[in-house]
Write a protein that holds these residues in place. Structure first.
Motif, short mmCIF file in Angstrom:
data_model
loop_
_atom_site.label_atom_id
_atom_site.label_comp_id
_atom_site.label_asym_id
_atom_site.label_seq_id
_atom_site.Cartn_x
_atom_site.Cartn_y
_atom_site.Cartn_z
N ASP A 1 48.88 39.65 40.29
CA ASP A 1 48.39 39.34 41.61
C ASP A 1 47.35 40.23 42.41
O ASP A 1 47.12 41.33 41.60
N GLN A 2 47.28 40.29 43.45
CA GLN A 2 46.34 41.10 44.26
C GLN A 2 46.85 42.20 44.30
O GLN A 2 46.11 43.49 44.70
N TYR B 1 50.54 36.84 34.88
CA TYR B 1 49.68 36.68 35.98
C TYR B 1 49.99 37.89 36.88
O TYR B 1 50.87 38.62 36.94
N THR C 1 40.89 26.54 47.24
CA THR C 1 40.37 27.18 46.29
C THR C 1 38.92 26.53 45.78
O THR C 1 38.51 25.37 46.13
N THR D 1 40.71 33.05 35.43
CA THR D 1 41.79 32.41 34.57
C THR D 1 41.15 32.10 33.27
O THR D 1 39.88 31.73 33.09
N VAL E 1 46.02 35.11 34.28
CA VAL E 1 45.19 34.98 35.72
C VAL E 1 45.26 36.31 36.16
O VAL E 1 46.30 37.04 36.06
N ARG E 2 43.95 36.83 36.61
CA ARG E 2 43.85 38.09 37.34
C ARG E 2 43.15 37.63 38.64
O ARG E 2 42.25 37.19 38.77
N GLU E 3 43.85 38.41 39.86
CA GLU E 3 43.54 38.16 41.08
C GLU E 3 43.07 39.42 41.65
O GLU E 3 43.56 40.46 41.28
N TYR F 1 39.50 35.14 41.68
CA TYR F 1 40.40 35.20 40.60
C TYR F 1 39.76 34.84 39.26
O TYR F 1 38.47 34.35 39.33
N SER G 1 48.09 29.82 43.71
CA SER G 1 46.98 30.29 44.07
C SER G 1 45.97 30.23 42.64
O SER G 1 44.73 30.46 42.83
N THR G 2 46.40 29.93 41.40
CA THR G 2 45.49 29.73 40.30
C THR G 2 44.78 28.32 40.17
O THR G 2 44.20 27.99 39.48
#
Length: 294
Positions: free
Chosen positions: A58-59, A56, A90, A126, A140-142, A124, A7-8
């Motif tokens: 995730d949500q 990472y 994306t 990155t 990465v922050r979602e 997201y 997903s990144t």
């Protein structure tokens, strides 16, 4: 894990090439190369795009140490077991150079592999860093996923309805899933036979919680345990963040993953167990329908 870091990947170009700095174009080049490594499912190449200390989030707020997670992903792939495959669409919304060696990328994603209903969406961020001349992902922050805004969301789990058997290296099981009244929730009956320990049974109810705008589940088992979970659609599977209360007073936080292979086959995994602050055991089962659908 390979599915999670997918997903990144950032594919879309939203800014004309003209006017971009040389550094920004270099970051976008790294993005494209990373996307190619993901498309080829080349774990070694994917690892090379992350710094050793990269993480990472995730949500659901879970934190992954990327290198450890990808090592586990490679092991699972070799064993023929995998986490739900994600197919995110994306779009890069912007890239900003903080310093000559640090870039922030903001973007949006859509889980285009969702089985039914509106595809979950989110944002997201990155962090790219330049090391030894190469741009690498340092974190990465979602944002939280967007689920459907009604009880129709439970329809996405309709494929579970039926009679199933499950087998794995540590346990076997029989599973029966049926609709509740007006097909507004699902009732699951489970009979588990561990290789070590006593057999047990459990009843689980899965339904839409309008107050939290989430799919939630509640399970009681014959050992006196209780489990509460929150469900998120992840492409062609589901991730369930759950907390279990044991008869002895201990609590277990775990992540359950349901990966739908086809109408008659699924994979079930329990990972990231944390029992009273200590790592717990992992469990994987291959689930097949008793009477396959044609």
């Amino acid at each position: 894990m390979l599915a999670v870091v997918a997903s990144t990947a950032l594919a879309a170009e939203t800014q004309p090439t003209a006017g971009r700095t040389e550094a920004e174009q270099a970051v976008r080049g790294a993005v494209a190369a990373y996307r190619q490594a993901l498309d080829q499912q080349d774990v070694d190449a994917i690892v090379s795009f992350w710094t050793p200390e990269a993480d990472y989030v995730d949500q659901l707020g879970r934190v992954y140490k990327i290198h450890a997670g990808l090592t586990q992903a490679k092991k699972l792939a070799q064993e023929g077991m995998h986490i739900a495959h994600l197919a995110p669409k994306t779009e890069t919304l912007g890239i900003r150079l903080v310093t000559p060696d640090v870039a922030i990328e903001d973007g949006s994603f859509e889980r285009i592999g969702a089985l039914a209903g509106p595809a979950p969406q989110g944002r997201y961020t990155t962090v790219w860093v330049k090391r030894d001349g190469h741009w690498l992902i340092d974190g990465v922050r979602e944002t939280p996923m967007h689920l459907e805004d009604s009880s129709d969301a439970i329809d996405d789990l309709g494929w579970m309805i039926g009679e199933w058997v499950a087998e794995g290296p540590h346990a076997t099981a029989e599973i029966s899933c049926s609709w509740g009244k007006d097909e507004s929730y699902i009732v699951t009956q489970l009979k588990m036979k561990p290789v070590v320990g006593e057999p047990f049974s459990a009843t689980q109810v899965i339904g839409w919680d309008p107050s939290q705008q989430k799919i939630r589940s509640f399970m009681f088992d014959s050992r006196g345990g209780f489990n509460e979970g929150q469900w998120v659609n992840e492409g062609d599977g589901w991730i369930v963040r759950s907390v279990e209360s044991h008869p002895n007073g201990k609590r277990t936080a775990s992540t359950k993953i349901y990966s739908r292979v086809d109408d008659n086959t699924a994979l079930w995994e329990s990972i990231d167990d944390d029992v009273a602050g200590q790592a717990g055991a992992e469990l994987r089962l291959r689930i097949t329908r008793k009477q396959p659908q044609k």
